[in-house]
Write an enzyme that holds these catalytic residues in place. Sequence first.
Site, PDB file in Angstrom:
ATOM      1  N   GLY A  10       0.717  -1.164  -0.111  1.00  0.00           N
ATOM      2  CA  GLY A  10       0.262  -0.296   0.286  1.00  0.00           C
ATOM      3  C   GLY A  10       0.800   1.341   0.059  1.00  0.00           C
ATOM      4  O   GLY A  10       1.969   1.270   0.479  1.00  0.00           O
ATOM      5  N   ASP A 141       1.177   1.952   8.385  1.00  0.00           N
ATOM      6  CA  ASP A 141       0.807   1.016   9.269  1.00  0.00           C
ATOM      7  C   ASP A 141       1.891   0.999  10.432  1.00  0.00           C
ATOM      8  O   ASP A 141       1.306   0.927  11.553  1.00  0.00           O
ATOM      9  CB  ASP A 141      -0.145  -0.165   9.103  1.00  0.00           C
ATOM     10  N   LEU A 297      -7.130   7.973   1.216  1.00  0.00           N
ATOM     11  CA  LEU A 297      -7.027   9.511   2.200  1.00  0.00           C
ATOM     12  C   LEU A 297      -6.202   9.526   3.389  1.00  0.00           C
ATOM     13  O   LEU A 297      -5.797  10.352   2.484  1.00  0.00           O
ATOM     14  CB  LEU A 297      -8.392   9.775   2.450  1.00  0.00           C
TER      15      LEU A 297
HETATM   16  O1  F6P Z   1      -0.542  -0.753   3.274  1.00  0.00           O
HETATM   17  C1  F6P Z   1      -1.108  -0.735   4.043  1.00  0.00           C
HETATM   18  C2  F6P Z   1      -2.662  -0.487   3.712  1.00  0.00           C
HETATM   19  O2  F6P Z   1      -2.459   0.519   4.035  1.00  0.00           O
HETATM   20  C3  F6P Z   1      -3.500  -1.377   5.465  1.00  0.00           C
HETATM   21  O3  F6P Z   1      -3.602  -0.131   6.017  1.00  0.00           O
HETATM   22  C4  F6P Z   1      -4.757  -1.738   4.372  1.00  0.00           C
HETATM   23  O4  F6P Z   1      -5.072  -2.368   6.008  1.00  0.00           O
HETATM   24  C5  F6P Z   1      -4.146  -2.393   3.379  1.00  0.00           C
HETATM   25  O5  F6P Z   1      -3.512  -1.468   3.150  1.00  0.00           O
HETATM   26  C6  F6P Z   1      -4.831  -1.571   2.346  1.00  0.00           C
HETATM   27  O6  F6P Z   1      -4.524  -2.546   0.858  1.00  0.00           O
HETATM   28  P1  F6P Z   1      -5.338  -2.684  -0.515  1.00  0.00           P
HETATM   29  O7  F6P Z   1      -4.852  -1.153  -0.753  1.00  0.00           O
HETATM   30  O8  F6P Z   1      -4.277  -3.310  -1.607  1.00  0.00           O
HETATM   31  O9  F6P Z   1      -6.302  -3.017  -0.514  1.00  0.00           O
END
Ligand code: F6P
Length: 406
Positions: A10, A141, A297
Site C-alpha cells: 500500500g 500502519d 485518503l
Molecule cells: O499498506 C497498508 C494498508 O494501507 C493497510 O492499512 C490496509 O489494510 C491495506 O494497506 C489496504 O490494502 P489495499 O489498498 O491493497 O486494499
Amino acid sequence: MNVIVGQSGGPTSVINASLAGVYQAALKAGAKIVYGMKNGIKGLLEGRLISLNGILDSDLKIELLKRTPSSFLGSCRYKLKEIENDTEEYEKIFTLLKQYDIGCFFYIGGNDSMDTIGKLSAYGKKIGSSVRFVGVPKTIDNDLMVTDHTPGYGSAAKFVATVMKEIICDATVYGTNYVTIVEVMGRNAGWLTAASALAKGEDCVGVDMICLPEIPFTVEGFIEKVANIQKRKKSVVIAVSEGVKLPDGRYVCELSDTVQDVDSFGHKKLTGTAQFLANECAKKLKTKTRAIELSTLQRCCGHLTSRTDITEAYQVGGAAVLAAMEGKSGVAITLVRISDKPYQYTTGTVEIEKIANLEKKIPVAWINDTHTDMLAPFFDYARPLIQAELTPFYVDGLPYHISLKE
Ligand code: F6P
C-alpha cells in the site's frame, strides 16, 4: 554498475521521497543508471523496467516527486514462491539483473515486501550472486519490527488527527444525539487509529473512544460504552481500527456484508467496520449515526504531509544506498530514536528476517485501563512524528503532481 528500485504494498504520501532518496544517493555514489521496476517485483518479472535518469532529470522534478503522494512507479502485492518449491521466478529475476548490469536492488515496502528482499538475498547467496538487496521501510500502519517507526506513518497520523479535529467541530453543530464512527486503516496494529488521540488539545475535546486491534472487541461491550458516554455527552466521536477483532479472532467487518477479498499474502480486505457499528448503534440506541471510512485518503494526503516524515522518508532512501555501498545485503534500514525531547534520531540496519512478515503492535501499557484512550508514552512517541509541514507546489489552486507517462 546500475541499480534498481521498486515500490511495493500500500502506498503512503511520502513513499516517493524514499524513491528520490535512493535515486539521488545512487547517482552520487556512482551508479550509471537507476532503473525503476514498474509495479514492483511483479513488473520486474514481466521485464517492465524503466531508466529513471531521463525522467528525474532536474531538481524541480525531484522536489515534485517528493511532494507527490502514492507510488510513482506503481505497486504490487506479490509474494514470491518459496525457493525450495520453485526457482523459476528467481532464475528469471537474476537473469534480468545480470542483463541490466545491476549491482544493488532496493525495495521500498512494508513487512510483506521485506519478504521479497529476504527471499531474493537468500537466493542470491545460494547462487553466489554479488547483487546487494536492501529494504527501505514504509507503511502507514507503522507495524514494522525493530525500527522506531516507519516513514509514511507520521503523515498519515497527522492527517488522522487533523480530520478528527475537524469532524469533532462538525459533529456538535445540531446539539442533538449523534454518534460518529471513523474507521482508520492499520490492519492488525492500532498505531494509526491511536493517532486520533492527538486531536485533543486546548481547542478540541478530542475523540470519546478509541478502539484498537490490540484489544479484543465485542459489539455488546462497544454499544454499552457508547450508551454510557451518551448519558453525559450528546455528540460522541469514535475512532475505530479497520482491524478490530472479536474474541474468536474474526474481524468485526466480517460481521458486515461487505465483500472480503484476500490478497497474495493472505490478508483480508478490511472495510465496513464503521458502517456496521454505526448501524448497530442506530438500531440499539435509537440515535443518529454517521460512519466515515478514511480509507485511502489517509495514505495519499500529500497536501498534509509531516515535514519530519518526508525528511525521514528521503533519508532512509539515502541510507539504503549507503548500506549497499558498505557491502550490506539482506538488510532493511531502520530509524533509531535517540531522544523524544528534543526529537533526535539516526538510521540503522537490521537483518531482514527480523522484520519480514512480522507485525509490531502497540504496547498495551500505552493504552488506558478502559481501553478507550492513549497514555502519555504514546503522545511522547507520536507527537514528534507529525511536526511541521511540507506543502505541495500549487498550480491553478491545486497541488501539482508528477506521474509516469504510460
Ligand atoms: O499498506 C497498508 C494498508 O494501507 C493497510 O492499512 C490496509 O489494510 C491495506 O494497506 C489496504 O490494502 P489495499 O489498498 O491493497 O486494499
